[in-house]
Design a protein around this motif. Structure first.
Motif, PDB file in Angstrom:
ATOM      1  N   VAL B  34       0.794  -1.447   0.165  1.00 22.42           N
ATOM      2  CA  VAL B  34      -0.060  -0.096  -0.011  1.00 22.42           C
ATOM      3  C   VAL B  34       0.868   1.080   0.049  1.00 22.42           C
ATOM      4  O   VAL B  34       1.993   1.273   0.764  1.00 22.42           O
ATOM      5  N   ASP B  35       0.476   2.109  -0.829  1.00 21.86           N
ATOM      6  CA  ASP B  35       1.081   3.510  -0.750  1.00 21.86           C
ATOM      7  C   ASP B  35       2.594   3.574  -1.699  1.00 21.86           C
ATOM      8  O   ASP B  35       3.312   4.425  -1.599  1.00 21.86           O
ATOM      9  N   ASP B  36       2.917   2.514  -2.133  1.00 20.36           N
ATOM     10  CA  ASP B  36       4.303   2.420  -2.941  1.00 20.36           C
ATOM     11  C   ASP B  36       3.838   3.221  -4.296  1.00 20.36           C
ATOM     12  O   ASP B  36       4.900   3.545  -5.049  1.00 20.36           O
ATOM     13  N   LYS B  38       1.303   2.040  -6.811  1.00 21.99           N
ATOM     14  CA  LYS B  38       0.890   1.190  -7.764  1.00 21.99           C
ATOM     15  C   LYS B  38      -0.061   1.868  -8.704  1.00 21.99           C
ATOM     16  O   LYS B  38      -0.235   1.878  -9.907  1.00 21.99           O
ATOM     17  N   ASN B 165      10.179   3.120  -7.221  1.00 22.27           N
ATOM     18  CA  ASN B 165       9.366   4.134  -7.441  1.00 22.27           C
ATOM     19  C   ASN B 165       9.703   5.324  -6.563  1.00 22.27           C
ATOM     20  O   ASN B 165      10.505   5.236  -5.347  1.00 22.27           O
ATOM     21  N   LYS B 166       9.052   6.513  -6.830  1.00 22.31           N
ATOM     22  CA  LYS B 166       9.249   7.582  -5.862  1.00 22.31           C
ATOM     23  C   LYS B 166      10.882   8.082  -5.868  1.00 22.31           C
ATOM     24  O   LYS B 166      11.340   8.721  -4.724  1.00 22.31           O
ATOM     25  N   ALA B 203       6.448   7.545 -10.710  1.00 23.94           N
ATOM     26  CA  ALA B 203       5.251   7.406 -11.471  1.00 23.94           C
ATOM     27  C   ALA B 203       4.375   8.580 -11.376  1.00 23.94           C
ATOM     28  O   ALA B 203       3.867   9.038 -12.543  1.00 23.94           O
ATOM     29  N   LEU B 204       4.707   9.456 -10.568  1.00 21.83           N
ATOM     30  CA  LEU B 204       3.934  10.620 -10.085  1.00 21.83           C
ATOM     31  C   LEU B 204       4.481  11.629 -11.362  1.00 21.83           C
ATOM     32  O   LEU B 204       3.586  12.355 -12.064  1.00 21.83           O
TER      33      LEU B 204
HETATM   34  N1  LIG Z   1       6.592  12.101  -5.069  1.00 20.13           N
HETATM   35  C1  LIG Z   1       6.154  11.004  -5.512  1.00 20.13           C
HETATM   36  N2  LIG Z   1       5.086  10.504  -5.061  1.00 20.13           N
HETATM   37  C2  LIG Z   1       4.425   9.358  -5.652  1.00 20.13           C
HETATM   38  C3  LIG Z   1       4.849   8.793  -6.626  1.00 20.13           C
HETATM   39  N3  LIG Z   1       4.101   7.804  -6.938  1.00 20.13           N
HETATM   40  C4  LIG Z   1       2.870   7.812  -5.960  1.00 20.13           C
HETATM   41  N4  LIG Z   1       3.360   8.848  -5.318  1.00 20.13           N
HETATM   42  C5  LIG Z   1       2.368   9.215  -4.034  1.00 20.13           C
HETATM   43  O1  LIG Z   1       2.286   8.317  -3.080  1.00 20.13           O
HETATM   44  C6  LIG Z   1       0.914   7.857  -2.598  1.00 20.13           C
HETATM   45  C7  LIG Z   1       0.444   6.762  -2.943  1.00 20.13           C
HETATM   46  O2  LIG Z   1       0.278   6.444  -4.221  1.00 20.13           O
HETATM   47  P1  LIG Z   1      -0.851   5.295  -4.839  1.00 20.13           P
HETATM   48  O3  LIG Z   1      -0.690   5.416  -6.095  1.00 20.13           O
HETATM   49  O4  LIG Z   1      -2.298   5.742  -4.089  1.00 20.13           O
HETATM   50  O5  LIG Z   1      -0.382   4.005  -4.089  1.00 20.13           O
HETATM   51  P2  LIG Z   1      -0.740   2.544  -3.987  1.00 20.13           P
HETATM   52  O6  LIG Z   1      -1.288   2.272  -2.621  1.00 20.13           O
HETATM   53  O7  LIG Z   1       0.347   1.685  -4.142  1.00 20.13           O
HETATM   54  O8  LIG Z   1      -1.897   2.358  -5.165  1.00 20.13           O
HETATM   55  C8  LIG Z   1       0.228   9.212  -3.603  1.00 20.13           C
HETATM   56  O9  LIG Z   1       0.095  10.418  -2.440  1.00 20.13           O
HETATM   57  C9  LIG Z   1       1.078   9.399  -4.667  1.00 20.13           C
HETATM   58  O10 LIG Z   1       0.645  10.687  -5.302  1.00 20.13           O
HETATM   59  C10 LIG Z   1       6.161   9.113  -7.225  1.00 20.13           C
HETATM   60  O11 LIG Z   1       6.768   8.711  -8.240  1.00 20.13           O
HETATM   61  N5  LIG Z   1       6.970  10.286  -6.595  1.00 20.13           N
END
Ligand SMILES: Nc1nc2c(ncn2[C@@H]2O[C@H](COP(=O)(O)OP(=O)(O)O)[C@@H](O)[C@H]2O)c(=O)[nH]1
Lengths: 316, 491
Positions: B34-36, B38, B165-166, B203-204
């Protein structure tokens, strides 16, 4: 109506090169599903809604059972508000391919004169489509029904299984679906329960069009641009040639080149302005299109999650 | 060694021979905690390949009023299809997404990463050719990452992408990227995975997803995620020989009899000698019939109708196979199982097993359980709880036909169905056949019993019998036939 009008509007009907591997893989998968359902269930039926997805589905069914006939009937739920060209096309296909066609209209709805105009799109869909479908499935005692739904169509479809289990009252429980692994499908049901099977699950809209082109699949002419009468209502181009059509005050009937990306009840199906009169042109338009095909459908806009809600209640 | 930041086994895009490019759709699975990021990553893939249309984006903005930092819609909403999930704000099931580049199309199995959802990952991985494992560059490789890699490997995935990621949040730090890719490659090696590509991703911001991230990461010379996906291979059923599980027999008229099914391995052409299993009868292929034309060959994946040169008994559930390299036929097999339902898998219980078009009764005896944390197998002969992965013995009443899953992902795979609920309760992979059954190679004396079925069922359910089930041969028949057979022995 002349047959050739229905045939795919392609330049060259003779040469048919082999399918590209991508479409071939999708075709193989769909044929596999058709055969599996036909072998596992006692009374399958194919939902036939006359649109492009149904046309592809029909073509695949013919391929799956060749050299035999399609070993189940096709069911069309006629709301009474379909484009006349759709009905003519349906009857022509049934004749041409020796199909076992069942047409059902909800008698209650017909008696009460349910109309999308006076009763609203939600009630119309509910009675003339969802309820009618349940009646027809019950009457036929069908234990499996093929549909042409694709997972890319709409968010709630993305988690739909290829074999989608339904309770005896046709309910779909999205939280409690059977896991589906590999291409091994679980067709075990109790009496009264049924399965909706979706051979086109993994197809996208572009795949559908490319396949129609590659296979010269006949389509209702409504998919191709022609000069048609219409009005603009609530941001939608509504076909205005039916005698039940009434212009609202201030509305002006226009005539121009339009076509349809999906086919359904004409009061609920928006047209787009287009000059695409051949498949190549339709596909070229599609590839630069920035709007999804469902945009023309009034049903999705009612509320968020509206499709999921309908499906839970038994809508296809 | 950090000269090449990728150390990838998959060739960089520039070296690819375009002529050999596989254009069949690539199926992939994405896994992450969660929050990676995806949802953001998948949303980014769909967005940058233009798979999201304006009205869908508008609907997102209307529903949420939310936009992310870059003014793009909230991708998670686009992906979370079902109202119930939307309310809970988590994805709970496998969803399929579609996007395409001008080179290839892709089917993404989007599965949630929480520990209790092993079953969803197994489902998504069962059809996938490649797994994208997502990690947060700040958090690094977690226990979760190892679990995902283990499950994906078990399900037969051999190509992996580690999306770090990130990367923007660690200042595009090359040293951090190198450290994490090295750490993951060690895990991969311990699992026997050789094809790993690590990619630094935001990803962002859309860096190294569809478009490259050169501006922020000039040090990275490897492919973007999409480039890796475009070049990945689709595993056609890699088998030792031709396999056709028969789905149905087509008899449109007296003069035609064809066997319909999807080729599950190898290739076939007219004139080939084949064997029908389990009966063992042989015949030659006369024709391969399809709607389009009579074909002179068919390969794995093709849905065909096969006509043989002689009258043989073939029914749904049989397998037509090459004579030289036949699948294994037997009453006892070893397999690995993923338990998918809250009821788990009970030892000694009779389930339905479906593999290809063949459905038959089976009893399951667990022997060990995988500890996903350490990757070790521990002895275990009790029930397998939901989400457990176990090794089991399968015992059949009637001959079963399989290949090892490693050799063929179609003829080596099966599901278990609970006869009480009709639900799919396990997915399984065949390891191989167990020793010879029925005492064929055994000198010891044998006893044939003829019992009422209810008594036989009680004995079958007993621990003593189930322990040595592989040595027991069982047939069901009517009293008359039983008497006849016993009479034959006496006479
Ligand atoms: N800075 C940054 N934030 C990111 C990146 N990818 C995702 N986020 C942020 O991380 C948080 C969780 O992302 P989310 O896609 O909902 O995660 P999931 O739970 O894996 O589906 C969100 O606030 C996104 O905007 C990235 O590459 N860079």
């Amino acid at each position: 109506m002349h047959i050739s009008e229905f045939d795919a509007h392609t330049q060259d009907k003779q040469a048919k090169p082999p399918l590209d591997p991508h479409l071939k893989a999708l075709e193989n998968e769909a044929i596999h599903i058709f055969r599996e359902v036909a072998a596992e269930f006692e009374r399958p039926v194919m939902l036939y809604s006359i649109g492009k997805d149904s046309s592809v589905l029909l073509h695949l069914a013919r391929k799956a059972f060749y050299p035999g006939r399609i070993p189940f009937p096709l069911l069309h739920i006629d709301t009474g508000w379909k484009f006349p060209e759709m009905i003519a096309f349906r009857d022509e296909m049934a004749k041409r391919f020796d199909l076992d066609l069942v047409v059902h209209t909800n008698p209650r709805g017909a008696k009460e004169n349910i109309s999308p105009f006076t009763h609203g799109s939600a009630l119309h869909t509910d009675i003339m489509k969802t309820e009618a479908l349940r009646q027809a499935l019950d009457a036929g005692q069908y234990d499996a029904a093929f549909g042409g739904a694709r997972r890319d169509e709409e968010a709630s479809r993305a988690k739909e299984r290829i074999y989608s289990f339904r309770t005896p009252d046709h309910k779909w429980d999205p939280r409690n679906q059977r896991p589906e692994l590999w291409n091994v499908y679980n067709g075990m049901i109790r009496r009264g329960e049924s399965v909706r099977a979706f051979p086109l699950s993994n197809w996208t809209e572009v795949d559908i069009w490319r396949y129609i082109q590659a296979e010269n699949i006949p389509l209702p002419p409504l998919y191709y641009a022609a000069k048609r009468k219409f009005v603009e209502r609530d941001g939608m181009l509504m076909w205005a040639e039916d005698k039940r059509f009434e212009a609202l005050p201030g509305e002006q009937v226009q005539e121009d080149y339009i076509r349809f990306r999906t086919l359904g009840c004409w009061p609920l199906t928006g047209a787009i302005r287009s000059h695409a009169t051949t498949l190549d042109e339709v596909i070229a338009e599609l590839e630069i299109a920035t709007v999804s095909e469902r945009q023309g459908r009034a049903i999705d806009k009612d509320q968020a999650g509206s499709m999921e809600k309908k499906k839970r209640e038994g809508y296809f | 060694m950090t000269a090449s930041a990728t150390a990838a086994a998959i060739a960089p895009a520039a070296e690819a021979a375009p002529a050999l490019r596989d254009t069949r759709p690539l199926r992939l699975i994405t896994c992450g905690s969660v929050d990676d990021g995806k949802s953001t990553l998948i949303g980014r893939l769909l967005w940058d390949t233009k798979a999201v249309k304006e009205d869908q984006a508008a609907a997102l903005n209307r529903d949420s009023g939310k936009q992310n930092d870059l003014g793009l819609p909230d991708f998670a909403l686009l992906l979370d299809g079902l109202q119930a999930e939307r309310e809970q704000g988590i994805t709970i099931d496998v969803a399929y997404r579609y996007f395409a580049t001008d080179k290839r199309s892709f089917i993404v199995a989007d599965t949630p990463g929480h520990e209790q959802y092993t079953r969803n990952m197994a489902t998504g991985a069962s059809t996938a050719d490649l797994a994208v494992l997502l990690v947060d560059a700040r958090a690094g490789i977690l226990e979760q990452t190892r679990r995902h890699a283990t499950i994906a490997t078990l399900m037969g995935i051999k190509q992996f992408v580690l999306a770090i990621n990130k990367i923007d949040l660690v200042n595009y730090d090359k040293a951090r990227f190198d450290e994490l890719s090295r750490e993951f490659k060690e895990i991969a090696l311990s699992l026997g995975v050789k094809q790993v590509t690590a990619i630094p991703v935001s990803a962002l911001k859309g860096e190294n997803v569809v478009y490259d991230g050169k501006a922020s990461m000039p040090w990275y010379e490897g492919p973007t995620l999409v480039e890796v996906l475009e070049l990945a291979t689709v595993r056609s059923a890699q088998t030792v020989g031709f396999r056709l599980p028969v789905q149905r027999v087509s008899r449109p008229g007296e003069s035609f009899r064809g066997y319909q099914g999807t080729v599950a391995g190898g290739a076939v052409k007219p004139g080939d000698s084949v064997v029908i299993l389990p009966s063992g009868m042989v015949a030659n292929v006369k024709q391969i019939v399809t709607f389009d034309l009579v074909r002179n060959a068919a390969v794995a994946g093709d849905a065909i109708t096969l006509v043989l040169d002689r009258q043989v008994d073939v029914a749904r559930g049989d397998m037509i196979a090459t004579i030289d390299a036949q699948p294994q036929v037997g009453l006892a097999f070893d397999a690995q199982l993923v338990a998918l339902q809250p009821g788990g898998i009970e030892p000694g219980k009779r389930y339905w097993l479906k593999s290809g078009s063949r459905r038959q009764r089976v009893t399951v005896q667990p022997s060990s359980l995988l500890d996903l944390k350490s990757g070790k197998w521990n002895r275990h002969d009790g029930a397998l709880p939901m989400n457990a992965i176990g090794k089991v013995h399968l015992s059949f009443d009637e001959a079963a036909i399989f290949d090892a899953y490693e050799l063929n992902r179609t003829t080596g795979a099966f599901i278990l169905i609970d006869p009480d609920t009709n639900n799919t309760v396990a997915g399984g992979m065949i390891a191989g056949k167990r020793g010879d059954v029925g005492g064929l190679n055994n000198e010891a004396e044998r006893v044939i019993l003829s019992l009422p079925a209810d008594l036989a069922d009680k004995i079958l359910a007993s621990g003593l019998l189930s322990e040595r089930r592989d040595e027991v041969d069982i047939r069901r028949t009517n009293p008359g036939r039983a008497a006849e057979l016993l009479g034959e022995l006496d006479g």
